[in-house]
Design a protein around this motif. Structure first.
Motif, PDB file in Angstrom:
ATOM      1  N   THR A  70     -24.508  15.914 -23.691  1.00  0.00           N
ATOM      2  CA  THR A  70     -24.240  16.406 -25.045  1.00  0.00           C
ATOM      3  C   THR A  70     -23.968  17.902 -25.058  1.00  0.00           C
ATOM      4  OG1 THR A  70     -25.536  14.642 -26.080  1.00  0.00           O
ATOM      5  CG2 THR A  70     -25.231  16.663 -27.361  1.00  0.00           C
ATOM      6  N   THR A  72     -22.604  19.697 -22.690  1.00  0.00           N
ATOM      7  CA  THR A  72     -21.507  20.075 -21.796  1.00  0.00           C
ATOM      8  C   THR A  72     -20.524  21.071 -22.409  1.00  0.00           C
ATOM      9  OG1 THR A  72     -21.633  17.965 -20.612  1.00  0.00           O
ATOM     10  CG2 THR A  72     -19.579  19.189 -20.410  1.00  0.00           C
ATOM     11  N   PRO A  73     -20.179  20.956 -23.710  1.00  0.00           N
ATOM     12  CA  PRO A  73     -19.233  21.933 -24.288  1.00  0.00           C
ATOM     13  C   PRO A  73     -19.715  23.378 -24.227  1.00  0.00           C
ATOM     14  CG  PRO A  73     -19.427  20.001 -25.698  1.00  0.00           C
ATOM     15  CD  PRO A  73     -20.500  19.874 -24.662  1.00  0.00           C
ATOM     16  N   ARG A 281     -15.609  25.149 -38.691  1.00  0.00           N
ATOM     17  CA  ARG A 281     -15.119  26.341 -37.996  1.00  0.00           C
ATOM     18  C   ARG A 281     -14.781  27.474 -38.953  1.00  0.00           C
ATOM     19  NH1 ARG A 281     -12.073  24.844 -32.357  1.00  0.00           N
ATOM     20  NH2 ARG A 281     -13.607  23.299 -31.658  1.00  0.00           N
ATOM     21  N   LYS A 339     -21.825  10.819 -29.590  1.00  0.00           N
ATOM     22  CA  LYS A 339     -20.524  11.428 -29.849  1.00  0.00           C
ATOM     23  C   LYS A 339     -20.618  12.439 -30.992  1.00  0.00           C
ATOM     24  CE  LYS A 339     -17.549   7.611 -28.291  1.00  0.00           C
ATOM     25  NZ  LYS A 339     -16.539   6.599 -28.725  1.00  0.00           N
ATOM     26  N   GLN A 342     -22.440  15.598 -29.783  1.00  0.00           N
ATOM     27  CA  GLN A 342     -21.577  16.431 -28.933  1.00  0.00           C
ATOM     28  C   GLN A 342     -20.458  17.074 -29.741  1.00  0.00           C
ATOM     29  OE1 GLN A 342     -20.632  14.637 -25.181  1.00  0.00           O
ATOM     30  NE2 GLN A 342     -18.877  15.973 -24.810  1.00  0.00           N
ATOM     31  N   TYR A 343     -19.965  16.385 -30.740  1.00  0.00           N
ATOM     32  CA  TYR A 343     -18.931  16.914 -31.631  1.00  0.00           C
ATOM     33  C   TYR A 343     -19.433  18.166 -32.345  1.00  0.00           C
ATOM     34  CZ  TYR A 343     -15.281  16.493 -35.307  1.00  0.00           C
ATOM     35  OH  TYR A 343     -14.229  16.677 -36.164  1.00  0.00           O
ATOM     36  N   GLU A 346     -19.604  20.999 -29.921  1.00  0.00           N
ATOM     37  CA  GLU A 346     -18.275  21.561 -29.676  1.00  0.00           C
ATOM     38  C   GLU A 346     -17.951  22.646 -30.700  1.00  0.00           C
ATOM     39  OE1 GLU A 346     -15.595  18.292 -29.763  1.00  0.00           O
ATOM     40  OE2 GLU A 346     -16.268  17.464 -27.838  1.00  0.00           O
ATOM     41  N   GLN A 347     -18.324  22.406 -31.949  1.00  0.00           N
ATOM     42  CA  GLN A 347     -18.071  23.410 -32.989  1.00  0.00           C
ATOM     43  C   GLN A 347     -18.950  24.642 -32.766  1.00  0.00           C
ATOM     44  OE1 GLN A 347     -15.467  22.074 -34.224  1.00  0.00           O
ATOM     45  NE2 GLN A 347     -16.135  20.074 -33.462  1.00  0.00           N
ATOM     46  N   ALA A 349     -19.993  25.683 -29.864  1.00  0.00           N
ATOM     47  CA  ALA A 349     -19.411  26.398 -28.734  1.00  0.00           C
ATOM     48  C   ALA A 349     -18.267  27.296 -29.193  1.00  0.00           C
ATOM     49  CB  ALA A 349     -18.920  25.398 -27.683  1.00  0.00           C
ATOM     50  N   TYR A 350     -17.491  26.822 -30.163  1.00  0.00           N
ATOM     51  CA  TYR A 350     -16.412  27.635 -30.737  1.00  0.00           C
ATOM     52  C   TYR A 350     -16.984  28.918 -31.350  1.00  0.00           C
ATOM     53  CZ  TYR A 350     -13.097  29.143 -34.339  1.00  0.00           C
ATOM     54  OH  TYR A 350     -12.288  29.893 -35.157  1.00  0.00           O
TER      55      TYR A 350
END
Length: 444
Positions: A70, A72-73, A281, A339, A342-343, A346-347, A349-350
């Protein structure tokens, strides 16, 4: 080189634009000193419905650890990250109050206090850690704090097993009885950050009508300032103004897309994107601009309300988030929840990428920040409030040593983390919520 006050604005008709921290704002003695310092920013990001913990928890401890599936990003930001395992939130448990774990999840997250079980007006909780900080040093900025979200919330009525909706809709609390309502509309946040505090609503309405950029209104003042700055500051100011314009354009695009996609029904409020990732974002970018300009140093962000049943069809996940969080070990639902986890990462990480790319003096804005990401519930299927999913990003101006996975004793109060963070922003408190001590090991 012309000296500038930290509170300098670019001004125009009905508009005032805050500036990032420029070299010209720092005393020459400070610039010459080794290791230029700046204010520490404090942010708290709330994720709903817990996490699939086997896919969240890394392998190994200390600096020699392996990021989980989870997380990983976040690989590019591993050295600016602490993964905190073992923390718990006792006040999110029933403690005799019966059902309502999702309401208690968001209520206890930043307060470490037990919410009074009521659907009436007699709500009672506790002040949240962000507001303790805001009361101490929030007065040094134009906005003491900034509260963001993606979903509307109700401040009254029953939402979870007899708990007031106020508990599920807010994580920031000014006092035991007063939640801090969040803003979910990017355009409204933008106006709050950059609209002229002394300007009239009529002027702002006129600007919106003609859809001009705020940069158009401060162009003359900006050009005059550019002439008086050094080369490094001119470049920094140009990059900042470009970022502001990009956010403006994305807000306008979000509103246009909403109008085009729903021609036969009432469109969403101006500036609220239909796409979740776009919305998140945008809010992260607005938080960054608020920190970059020192408009505020304290912010909270609810990625969704507690117990949110938002759907994530873009991920191929069937069912609403809250619905499938009670998965009863159904493998398809478990995979769908992972999912979603992790999604959201990802945000995040941005956001970290943007902070890392923004310089302030000799450090990045990420190095000058302390950012907590997590929740007061882990396994939503069993409504567990121990082994919480918690991250701490940033260096806190050198007060934290990131790049590690820390495992604390079982059910270590999360309030101990908050007490330790308050220390690092210069707020002295003997206790906070159900804290028992300062959290050890955040720095080496």
């Amino acid at each position: 080189m012309r000296r500038l006050d930290r509170r300098t604005f670019l001004r125009g008709t009905g508009a005032a634009l805050s500036l990032p921290v420029l070299d010209a704002m720092l005393p020459r003695a400070v610039q010459a000193a080794e290791g230029v310092t700046g204010p520490t920013r404090l942010a708290f990001i709330y994720m709903p419905c817990g996490a699939i913990m086997p896919d969240w928890t890394p392998e190994g401890v200390g600096s020699d650890y392996k990021l989980s599936k989870t997380l990983t990003p976040l690989a590019a930001h591993r050295e600016k990250l602490l993964v905190l395992s073992g923390l718990g939130h006792d006040k999110a448990r029933a403690n005799g109050d019966g059902a309502g774990d999702h309401a208690r999840d968001s209520a206890a997250f930043l307060t470490a206090s037990q919410p009074r079980k009521t659907a009436g007006a007699d709500i009672k909780l506790g002040i949240s850690v962000d507001q303790v900080a805001a009361n101490s040093y929030g007065g040094q900025t134009r906005l003491p704090s900034l509260e963001l979200g993606t979903e509307e919330g109700r401040q009254a009525g029953s939402c979870d097993s007899g708990y007031s909706c106020a508990y599920q809709s807010n994580i920031a609390w000014r006092s035991a009885t007063q939640p801090m309502a969040k803003e979910i509309r990017p355009r409204e946040v933008f106006e709050r950050l950059f609209g002229d505090p002394d300007g009239s609503r009529a002027k702002q309405a006129e600007r919106n009508f003609y859809r001009q950029s705020i940069l158009d209104f401060v162009a003359e003042d900006s050009a005059r300032l550019q002439k008086s700055l050094g080369q490094h500051d001119r470049r920094k100011l140009d990059e900042y103004l470009t970022s502001v314009r990009e956010v403006e354009l994305r807000i306008e695009q979000a509103a246009d897309d909403a109008d085009r996609k729903r021609p036969d029904v009432e469109p969403p409020a101006a500036g609220v994107p239909d796409d979740y990732a776009t919305h998140v974002r945008l809010m992260y970018d607005l938080m960054l601009l608020a920190f970059q300009t020192d408009t505020t140093r304290i912010s909270t962000f609810m990625l969704a309300n507690s117990g949110s049943n938002r759907t994530y069809r873009e991920l191929g996940v069937k069912g609403g988030h809250h619905e499938i969080s009670h998965h009863r070990n159904d493998e398809e639902k478990v995979q769908g929840l992972q999912k979603i986890d992790q999604y959201m990462i990802e945000q995040f990480a941005y956001f970290l990428e943007r902070l890392e790319a923004t310089q302030e003096g000799d450090r990045s804005l990420l190095d000058r920040s302390l950012i907590v990401y997590g929740a007061a519930i882990s396994d939503a299927n069993r409504h567990q409030h121990n082994e919480l999913p918690v991250l701490l990003a940033g260096g806190g101006n050198g007060t934290v040593s990131p790049g590690r996975h820390l495992r604390f004793r079982e059910d270590e109060p999360m309030a101990n983390l908050f007490l330790s963070l308050l220390d690092r922003v210069g707020v002295e408190e003997e206790r906070f919520g159900d804290s028992t001590r300062r959290l050890e090991g955040l720095s080496t």
